[in-house]
Structures are given as structure tokens and as C-alpha cells.
Design a protein around this motif. Sequence first.
Motif, PDB file in Angstrom:
ATOM      1  N   ASP A 269       0.926  -1.169  -0.125  1.00  0.00           N
ATOM      2  CA  ASP A 269       0.079   0.066   0.028  1.00  0.00           C
ATOM      3  C   ASP A 269       1.025   1.240   0.231  1.00  0.00           C
ATOM      4  OD1 ASP A 269      -1.971   1.668  -0.103  1.00  0.00           O
ATOM      5  OD2 ASP A 269      -2.772   1.114   2.013  1.00  0.00           O
ATOM      6  N   SER A 272      -0.611   4.864   1.499  1.00  0.00           N
ATOM      7  CA  SER A 272      -0.624   4.961   2.791  1.00  0.00           C
ATOM      8  C   SER A 272       0.777   5.574   3.437  1.00  0.00           C
ATOM      9  CB  SER A 272      -0.851   3.659   3.745  1.00  0.00           C
ATOM     10  OG  SER A 272      -2.315   3.339   3.252  1.00  0.00           O
ATOM     11  N   THR A 315      -2.639   2.772  -8.650  1.00  0.00           N
ATOM     12  CA  THR A 315      -3.326   1.889  -7.756  1.00  0.00           C
ATOM     13  C   THR A 315      -4.738   1.503  -8.586  1.00  0.00           C
ATOM     14  OG1 THR A 315      -2.430   2.493  -5.775  1.00  0.00           O
ATOM     15  CG2 THR A 315      -4.513   1.487  -5.632  1.00  0.00           C
TER      16      THR A 315
END
Length: 461
Positions: A269, A272, A315
Motif C-alpha cells: 500500500d 498509505s 493503484t
Amino acid sequence: MTVQNLSLFCLLLISVWLCESKLQCEEGHSGPTYESMQAVFDLQSFRPAVNLSNPTITNISFTLYAVLGVNEKAQILTTFLWLRLYWHHEFLIWDPEECDGVTRISLPVKQLWSPDIIVYEFVDDDVSQACPFVYVNHTGHIRWDRMLRLVSACNLEIFSFPFDIQNCTFTFGSYMHTIRDVRVSPALTFKEMSGNSKRYLEASGEWELVDILGETSILQFGIDEWDIITFWVVIKRRPVLYVVNLLIPSSFLMIIDILSFYLPPHSVDRASFKMTLILGYTVFLLIMNDLLPSIYFSVCLALMVISLLETVIITNVLHHNSMKYKEVPNWVKIVVLKHIARLICYRWPEEEAPPTKHEDDKPNNLNCTSPPTIIQTENNMPVPHPATNGAVAPPELQQICQYVGDLRSHLRSLQKESELQDQWCHVGYVLDFLLFRIYLLLISCYAMVIICMWCIWISQD
């Protein structure tokens, strides 16, 4: 004759008497007597000129002792000046030979007339310690040294902070007296004022004096004119404090942001991580808010936000579109997988080739009513069909044939999903490589601008 006119007449008589005679000195006393000085003190409210049609000439010089503060938000410069004023008092004249050789005395400035010289750019009261005395020469020339804490308005340019050079204006002139009463002129040359100020500012504070320039001019407002002197004080900042406390930590955070592009976008991720980095950088700017202007370092923050936006796009390409199992548009294959991949020198895996066009799906339905002669099993062993011409296969065989067809359809679906996911992964990787190189280009340009600004600052005289 009224009392007011009578008092004015008496003062004029005293002034005529002072014009015709010098200050008296008594034998055994050094300097003029108190009685003769008191007559001059009584004329404090009048400009000390025998002929009031002649203006009083005031000479001005100053030494820039310290730069106390620069408020970029409020556009205010706070400095500390040693101000020196000279003017001629035509009533304070005596003969040194008659006064025991005394050529200079000090007198309280409140007892004498003084020119109302101000700085037109001042925006706050002077809170510095007042100097209550002046030196008076036997020729009537007065020197008044003042300590001036000047809070002035200045058009501060903060675009090149902390390598900025500021040019602020100090305009000296009389507040009420026009050129008919008071004229101003520099007591020293501007080069001498600049040299004196550089000696004091050389080893103090974060600012360095570049030069002091000036000119005399006349300010016209309506029908009146005022004599003024305009000084341009050019100062530049010493950026070592900001380089150590701001630039270097920000550079470390920007390097970490660049290295975050090497995290695998499909398995980690990354968004993040970047959001945490932006949060940490924001806290860092809040802590250092007292050291920098409010708009500075917004470029670094904007670059981090652009980096986060790039991660969001990648993403979306890697997960959102692949989860819907959409076909990669043909224009995407041509533009991204062909031209952009070639432009950024994208290296394909050895076992894969750049996808061009997806093969048409073969029919998945098995015609179990017209039985084939051979059925291919999972272990690739041919099984002969026992049916004869015109015969119908048994129900068990038809059910097995249907199960095999469903299994084949499922395997074809999984294979197609895997192929689509691989294609979208390649699209995401190519775009990731492209945006990463664009991001590196932006940061390189920003770093070059900072380096060039530093070089220009160093080259300034």
C-alpha cells in the motif's frame, strides 16, 4: 495691545538683542553664563534664525547598527539606527577666548528648538532609549545623536527565501516644515554611511549589508513642498541557519518520497506510506513555522501531493480496472504499451512479449448430441466414442461431456482473467515508470533552481 501681542513683542525684542550680541561669559566661569543661556531657552518655540526667511539647514546621517527583525507576513522591517542630526542655532554663539577656551558644551535638547525630522515609512512608535542632550559648538552648530528603533514598512520579496536580497527605503524629512523653513541634506556621503554600517553588521545577526544608496528630492503635496532624503538600504540574508534547519531535513524527506516509488505498487500500500510522509512533513513545517514565511516550502509539499496523486492513478489502473476484467482498449495498447514503453525503455519480462491484440475466444460449447469420435481427457489420453452413425450417446456420457465443457469454460475464463490482469499490470508499470521519471525531472529542476539561487547569492558583492 493685548497680552498675547505684548508677549510676542517682548520675545521679538529679546531675539533682536540676541542677534546683536553674543552669549556673555563671566570671569572665573567656563562657558556662557546661565542668565544668557536662559534667554535662549525662552525662545525654544521659535526657529533659531535671525532672518526667518532663510531656512534652517539640517544635515542627516545614520549608521545601520542592527537588523532586529523581518516580518515577511506583515511586510515590516525592524532596524536599529544611530541617527545623527546637525543644524545651526544662530542664537547660541560665543567667543571661546572670553569663555576660558570652552568651544563646546552640552545642553538639554528639550530646552532648544530641534527639527522635526521623521522617517516617512515608520509604522510604530519608537521605544528606544531617548538621548536628552545635544552638543553645541561655539559657532552655533548643534549635533544631536539619537538611538532610533525604526519599525518601517518595506516591500519584502520572499520568493527566493532563504537566499533573498531585500531593498528597503528610508525617507527622512520634516513633518511640518516646508522647504521655506527647513532644508535637509546628507551629512556624509552615501558611501561613507554604507562603510560605517558594514563594520557593525558584518559580525552580527542573520543579515548582511550590501549597500546604502540615496538621493535628495522634493516632495510636493498640494501647493506645499518638503525637502526629503531617500535612502535605499540593500541587505541580504545569511542562509546557513535555514539550510541546516529547513533545507537539509526537507531534502531527506524528498529523497524518501523518491525512494517510495521503488515499492511494488501491486503488493504494497504505497499510498498509505506517502500519506504518512506528507503528514510528517506538515508537522515539520508547523514546528518550523517561526523560521520561515507562510508560503515557503509549498513547492515541496505540492510535489509530495503530486507523488501521492500518481500513486492513486497507478493503484486505480492495477486494481480497479483489473478487478472488473475489462479489455485493455486498443489505443491504450498502442500509446502506452508500444510508444511510451519504447520511450522510457521499459524492459519486458523474458517470458512475455508486449501484448498487441487479444486472440478471439474459441467456442466453448461442446456439442454432445453429435458425439465426436475422440474425447481428450485431462491426462491427454484419447478415449474413443462408442457411438455409431445415427446413435444417441447415453445420458451418462452426455453429462460427462457437459461437465468437461463447463470445466473448459471455467479454465478459459480464468486464463482470460489472468491475461487481462497481466495486461493491466503492464499498463500500470509503464505509467508508473513514466510518471516516476517526470517526478524526477520536476525535482531535479527544483533542485537546480535552489542551487542557482544559492550561486547567485554567493556571487553578490
